[in-house]
Every structure is written in C-alpha cells, then in structure tokens.
Design a protein around this motif. Sequence first.
Motif, PDB file in Angstrom:
ATOM      1  N   VAL A  54      41.405 -20.131  18.512  1.00 32.09           N
ATOM      2  CA  VAL A  54      42.349 -19.750  19.568  1.00 32.09           C
ATOM      3  C   VAL A  54      41.595 -19.553  20.880  1.00 32.09           C
ATOM      4  O   VAL A  54      40.764 -18.663  21.000  1.00 32.09           O
ATOM      5  N   GLN A  55      41.876 -20.424  21.835  1.00 32.46           N
ATOM      6  CA  GLN A  55      41.230 -20.362  23.144  1.00 32.46           C
ATOM      7  C   GLN A  55      42.294 -20.474  24.229  1.00 32.46           C
ATOM      8  O   GLN A  55      43.366 -21.014  23.997  1.00 32.46           O
ATOM      9  N   ARG A  56      41.961 -19.991  25.399  1.00 38.83           N
ATOM     10  CA  ARG A  56      42.852 -20.156  26.547  1.00 38.83           C
ATOM     11  C   ARG A  56      43.009 -21.656  26.792  1.00 38.83           C
ATOM     12  O   ARG A  56      42.105 -22.436  26.520  1.00 38.83           O
ATOM     13  N   GLY A  57      44.135 -22.078  27.319  1.00 41.42           N
ATOM     14  CA  GLY A  57      44.405 -23.493  27.549  1.00 41.42           C
ATOM     15  C   GLY A  57      43.349 -24.201  28.362  1.00 41.42           C
ATOM     16  O   GLY A  57      42.991 -25.345  28.073  1.00 41.42           O
ATOM     17  N   ASP A  58      42.794 -23.523  29.353  1.00 40.97           N
ATOM     18  CA  ASP A  58      41.771 -24.146  30.188  1.00 40.97           C
ATOM     19  C   ASP A  58      40.382 -24.081  29.553  1.00 40.97           C
ATOM     20  O   ASP A  58      39.410 -24.588  30.118  1.00 40.97           O
ATOM     21  N   GLU A  59      40.282 -23.479  28.367  1.00 38.31           N
ATOM     22  CA  GLU A  59      39.000 -23.379  27.675  1.00 38.31           C
ATOM     23  C   GLU A  59      39.065 -23.966  26.267  1.00 38.31           C
ATOM     24  O   GLU A  59      38.303 -23.570  25.380  1.00 38.31           O
ATOM     25  N   HIS A  60      39.951 -24.920  26.059  1.00 42.61           N
ATOM     26  CA  HIS A  60      40.097 -25.527  24.733  1.00 42.61           C
ATOM     27  C   HIS A  60      38.808 -26.186  24.251  1.00 42.61           C
ATOM     28  O   HIS A  60      38.576 -26.307  23.058  1.00 42.61           O
ATOM     29  N   TRP A  61      37.963 -26.579  25.176  1.00 44.81           N
ATOM     30  CA  TRP A  61      36.683 -27.194  24.835  1.00 44.81           C
ATOM     31  C   TRP A  61      35.797 -26.252  24.026  1.00 44.81           C
ATOM     32  O   TRP A  61      34.943 -26.690  23.259  1.00 44.81           O
ATOM     33  N   LYS A  62      36.011 -24.940  24.158  1.00 43.62           N
ATOM     34  CA  LYS A  62      35.186 -23.976  23.424  1.00 43.62           C
ATOM     35  C   LYS A  62      35.329 -24.156  21.915  1.00 43.62           C
ATOM     36  O   LYS A  62      34.349 -24.045  21.176  1.00 43.62           O
ATOM     37  N   SER A  63      36.535 -24.430  21.456  1.00 45.07           N
ATOM     38  CA  SER A  63      36.729 -24.656  20.021  1.00 45.07           C
ATOM     39  C   SER A  63      35.939 -25.863  19.560  1.00 45.07           C
ATOM     40  O   SER A  63      35.352 -25.867  18.475  1.00 45.07           O
ATOM     41  N   GLN A  64      35.913 -26.891  20.386  1.00 45.37           N
ATOM     42  CA  GLN A  64      35.174 -28.097  20.028  1.00 45.37           C
ATOM     43  C   GLN A  64      33.670 -27.823  20.003  1.00 45.37           C
ATOM     44  O   GLN A  64      32.963 -28.332  19.130  1.00 45.37           O
ATOM     45  N   VAL A  65      33.179 -27.028  20.937  1.00 47.11           N
ATOM     46  CA  VAL A  65      31.762 -26.651  20.934  1.00 47.11           C
ATOM     47  C   VAL A  65      31.450 -25.871  19.658  1.00 47.11           C
ATOM     48  O   VAL A  65      30.462 -26.143  18.966  1.00 47.11           O
ATOM     49  N   GLY A  66      32.293 -24.910  19.335  1.00 51.85           N
ATOM     50  CA  GLY A  66      32.070 -24.098  18.135  1.00 51.85           C
ATOM     51  C   GLY A  66      32.066 -24.918  16.862  1.00 51.85           C
ATOM     52  O   GLY A  66      31.204 -24.738  15.990  1.00 51.85           O
ATOM     53  N   MET A  67      33.015 -25.837  16.733  1.00 54.71           N
ATOM     54  CA  MET A  67      33.062 -26.676  15.530  1.00 54.71           C
ATOM     55  C   MET A  67      31.867 -27.622  15.475  1.00 54.71           C
ATOM     56  O   MET A  67      31.315 -27.875  14.398  1.00 54.71           O
ATOM     57  N   ALA A  68      31.453 -28.150  16.615  1.00 58.09           N
ATOM     58  CA  ALA A  68      30.287 -29.041  16.633  1.00 58.09           C
ATOM     59  C   ALA A  68      29.022 -28.260  16.264  1.00 58.09           C
ATOM     60  O   ALA A  68      28.171 -28.769  15.518  1.00 58.09           O
ATOM     61  N   LEU A  69      28.894 -27.030  16.752  1.00 66.15           N
ATOM     62  CA  LEU A  69      27.766 -26.174  16.399  1.00 66.15           C
ATOM     63  C   LEU A  69      27.779 -25.902  14.894  1.00 66.15           C
ATOM     64  O   LEU A  69      26.751 -26.023  14.218  1.00 66.15           O
ATOM     65  N   TYR A  70      28.932 -25.543  14.370  1.00 65.59           N
ATOM     66  CA  TYR A  70      29.099 -25.271  12.934  1.00 65.59           C
ATOM     67  C   TYR A  70      28.714 -26.507  12.118  1.00 65.59           C
ATOM     68  O   TYR A  70      27.950 -26.411  11.151  1.00 65.59           O
ATOM     69  N   ASP A  71      29.228 -27.662  12.507  1.00 61.40           N
ATOM     70  CA  ASP A  71      28.921 -28.907  11.791  1.00 61.40           C
ATOM     71  C   ASP A  71      27.435 -29.224  11.829  1.00 61.40           C
ATOM     72  O   ASP A  71      26.856 -29.654  10.827  1.00 61.40           O
ATOM     73  N   MET A  72      26.804 -29.035  12.980  1.00 57.54           N
ATOM     74  CA  MET A  72      25.378 -29.310  13.105  1.00 57.54           C
ATOM     75  C   MET A  72      24.565 -28.388  12.204  1.00 57.54           C
ATOM     76  O   MET A  72      23.686 -28.844  11.471  1.00 57.54           O
ATOM     77  N   GLU A  73      24.873 -27.103  12.235  1.00 58.29           N
ATOM     78  CA  GLU A  73      24.095 -26.155  11.443  1.00 58.29           C
ATOM     79  C   GLU A  73      24.263 -26.396   9.954  1.00 58.29           C
ATOM     80  O   GLU A  73      23.292 -26.359   9.209  1.00 58.29           O
ATOM     81  N   ARG A  74      25.472 -26.689   9.503  1.00 56.74           N
ATOM     82  CA  ARG A  74      25.643 -26.933   8.071  1.00 56.74           C
ATOM     83  C   ARG A  74      24.996 -28.255   7.666  1.00 56.74           C
ATOM     84  O   ARG A  74      24.412 -28.353   6.594  1.00 56.74           O
ATOM     85  N   ALA A  75      25.051 -29.272   8.507  1.00 58.81           N
ATOM     86  CA  ALA A  75      24.410 -30.556   8.196  1.00 58.81           C
ATOM     87  C   ALA A  75      22.899 -30.375   8.075  1.00 58.81           C
ATOM     88  O   ALA A  75      22.280 -30.908   7.144  1.00 58.81           O
TER      89      ALA A  75
END
Length: 143
Positions: A54-75
Amino acid sequence: MKQALLTIIICLAGTAQATELTPMELEKLRTEYVDPAQRKFCKSQEHRPGWLAVQRGDEHWKSQVGMALYDMERAEKIAAAEVCTCDDLFPPYEPIREEFLEITEPVTSGAIGMDMVSDYRRRAADAFTPAIRQKCIHLRSQE
C-alpha cells in the motif's frame, strides 16, 4: 466496507495505491491490507504485507522497488545455498523492511526508483540462473 475500500485502491499491477489519504488513514490501510495474490504452490508462505503493497498514488514505484529488493535477496540466498524450499523461495518480508525504508526515503522521483528496480531485477536474474531455478521446480507439486 473495508473490503470495498481495499478493492477500490488496488491498481492493475497488484499494488494498492492510496491517494489523498491522511497519514493515519494510509497506515490503517497498510495494517488491514490483504494481498490478493493467489499462489499455486507454497500457499502457506506469507504474502506481501501492507507496508510494502500500500503506497500513495504518486509513490506506487516504492512497491516495485520493495518487491525487486525482495526478489534479489531471495535469489541470492537460494543461489548461495543451492537449495530451494518454500521457506527459501518465499521468505518473510520483515527482514527487508528497514532496508526498504532506508533506500526509498531519499528517492525524489519515480524514475530514480524505477532505475533501482531495474538494477535489483538484473542482480536477481544474475543470481537466479536457469540451473538454480531448476532446483525450485519441484515446489510446484507441493500443497
């Protein structure tokens, strides 16, 4: 009522966007958020938490950063261990929370955030090679 409000704020990418909400309302949505993701395997593993989704509409990119970080660390962890379990493939999100907040706080534009996403995705792809991915194939038959 809660479900209707959450449904309204789910965007096409699966990220909840909250626009024009007070900080208190935004925090309440983050707390009550239920991830709509439907996994076909490893179903008992944790889904994306509200603080990430859940991010503010103008900060939707934050979710994508978080998921990419999560994916990188688990990989990287799976590649280092050369073992793949549901716990490895879908680890808890809480360990990345502090790093997520630290790296997104100084970002001043979505373009910069999306550059971070590209970098994390590239690093995840470098670690999660086809040979490592093959080690995770057996999970599709679980649960």
